[in-house]
Design an enzyme around this catalytic site. Structure first.
Site, PDB file in Angstrom:
ATOM      1  N   ASP A  97      51.370  97.943   9.329  1.00 38.53           N
ATOM      2  CA  ASP A  97      51.292  98.417  10.680  1.00 38.53           C
ATOM      3  C   ASP A  97      52.795  97.840  11.336  1.00 38.53           C
ATOM      4  O   ASP A  97      53.709  97.645  10.592  1.00 38.53           O
ATOM      5  CB  ASP A  97      50.339  97.715  11.349  1.00 38.53           C
ATOM      6  N   HIS A  98      52.908  97.761  12.689  1.00 43.46           N
ATOM      7  CA  HIS A  98      53.976  97.546  13.156  1.00 43.46           C
ATOM      8  C   HIS A  98      54.447  96.053  12.898  1.00 43.46           C
ATOM      9  O   HIS A  98      55.775  95.631  12.794  1.00 43.46           O
ATOM     10  CB  HIS A  98      54.335  97.699  14.565  1.00 43.46           C
ATOM     11  N   CYS A 147      50.751  93.386   7.559  1.00 44.93           N
ATOM     12  CA  CYS A 147      50.671  93.498   8.861  1.00 44.93           C
ATOM     13  C   CYS A 147      51.072  92.226   9.477  1.00 44.93           C
ATOM     14  O   CYS A 147      51.860  91.452   8.620  1.00 44.93           O
ATOM     15  CB  CYS A 147      49.310  93.911   9.421  1.00 44.93           C
ATOM     16  N   THR A 182      49.806  89.098  10.138  1.00 49.04           N
ATOM     17  CA  THR A 182      49.343  87.962   9.436  1.00 49.04           C
ATOM     18  C   THR A 182      49.040  88.552   8.293  1.00 49.04           C
ATOM     19  O   THR A 182      48.771  87.332   7.288  1.00 49.04           O
ATOM     20  CB  THR A 182      47.801  87.600  10.118  1.00 49.04           C
ATOM     21  N   HIS A 202      42.879  86.581 -12.605  1.00 57.02           N
ATOM     22  CA  HIS A 202      41.482  86.281 -12.387  1.00 57.02           C
ATOM     23  C   HIS A 202      40.612  87.438 -11.576  1.00 57.02           C
ATOM     24  O   HIS A 202      39.686  87.651 -11.869  1.00 57.02           O
ATOM     25  CB  HIS A 202      41.179  84.951 -11.697  1.00 57.02           C
ATOM     26  N   HIS A 236      36.395  86.549 -16.559  1.00 61.71           N
ATOM     27  CA  HIS A 236      36.869  86.932 -15.129  1.00 61.71           C
ATOM     28  C   HIS A 236      36.397  88.538 -15.131  1.00 61.71           C
ATOM     29  O   HIS A 236      36.182  88.923 -13.922  1.00 61.71           O
ATOM     30  CB  HIS A 236      38.406  86.884 -15.139  1.00 61.71           C
ATOM     31  N   ARG A 283      32.632  88.339 -13.487  1.00 60.45           N
ATOM     32  CA  ARG A 283      33.022  88.154 -12.109  1.00 60.45           C
ATOM     33  C   ARG A 283      33.454  89.398 -11.279  1.00 60.45           C
ATOM     34  O   ARG A 283      32.820  89.803 -10.475  1.00 60.45           O
ATOM     35  CB  ARG A 283      33.734  86.990 -12.082  1.00 60.45           C
TER      36      ARG A 283
HETATM   37  C1  RB5 Z   1      49.231  93.194  15.307  1.00 56.60           C
HETATM   38  O1  RB5 Z   1      49.885  92.691  16.718  1.00 56.60           O
HETATM   39  C2  RB5 Z   1      48.441  92.237  14.617  1.00 56.60           C
HETATM   40  O2  RB5 Z   1      47.347  91.946  15.171  1.00 56.60           O
HETATM   41  C3  RB5 Z   1      48.356  92.844  13.065  1.00 56.60           C
HETATM   42  O3  RB5 Z   1      49.787  92.912  12.768  1.00 56.60           O
HETATM   43  C4  RB5 Z   1      47.664  91.862  12.291  1.00 56.60           C
HETATM   44  O4  RB5 Z   1      48.575  90.684  12.415  1.00 56.60           O
HETATM   45  C5  RB5 Z   1      46.139  92.034  12.120  1.00 56.60           C
HETATM   46  O5  RB5 Z   1      45.723  91.250  11.585  1.00 56.60           O
END
Ligand code: RB5
Length: 144
Positions: free
Chosen positions: A8-9, A63, A65, A96, A131, A134
């Site tokens: 994503d951005h 993304c 996070t 694994h 593994h 699993r």
């Molecule tokens: C976008 O602002 C943010 O929410 C996305 O990139 C991500 O971190 C979501 O999990």
């Protein structure tokens, strides 16, 4: 080996840097293609479907996070997308979990760690053995 990328951005800038880093691989970019705000499930889905259809061998998803896109990729049957923070995790998720998508947070992980994780992920084989049993259980859950 063909590698699919998506973000994503929030992961766009890291995706672009990694595209340059993967010059020894064939790379398919499933977007997004700018820093304009988009919804990460759309891009996670595109990449995950490309992995399942064998359009690419492995995926790398970004993304902000890494969390949202990893959750999204994992909704596609057959995907084992792993959000990793260090080389050890990136290696172990291949050995694994037989992960087929590596997820990275563009706003939470440094670019050098991202590159090192990608090297581990792409150069490590699944160990099978205990593994496999699993991973088979995970696959079975998708049928229930
Ligand atoms: C976008 O602002 C943010 O929410 C996305 O990139 C991500 O971190 C979501 O999990």
């Amino acid at each position: 080996m063909k590698i699919g990328l998506a973000s994503d951005h929030g992961g766009f800038e890291m995706k672009e840097e990694i595209k340059g880093y993967l010059k020894d691989y064939e790379v398919e970019d499933y977007g997004t293609y700018s820093t304009e705000s988009v919804d990460y499930p759309d891009y996670g889905k595109k990449l995950a479907e490309a992995v399942i259809s064998k359009e690419v061998d492995f995926g790398i998803a970004f993304c902000g996070t890494g969390i949202g896109i990893s959750i999204s990729c994992n909704k596609v049957k057959g995907i084992r997308a792993a959000l990793c923070f260090n080389e050890y995790m990136a290696r172990k998720t291949r050995e694994h979990n037989n992960a087929n998508i590596l997820c990275i947070g563009g706003r939470t992980t440094g670019i050098e760690i991202a590159k090192a994780m990608i090297d581990e992920f792409l150069n490590t084989d699944f160990e099978g053995g205990r593994h496999q049993k699993r991973v088979d259980k995970i696959c079975k859950m998708e049928e229930e």
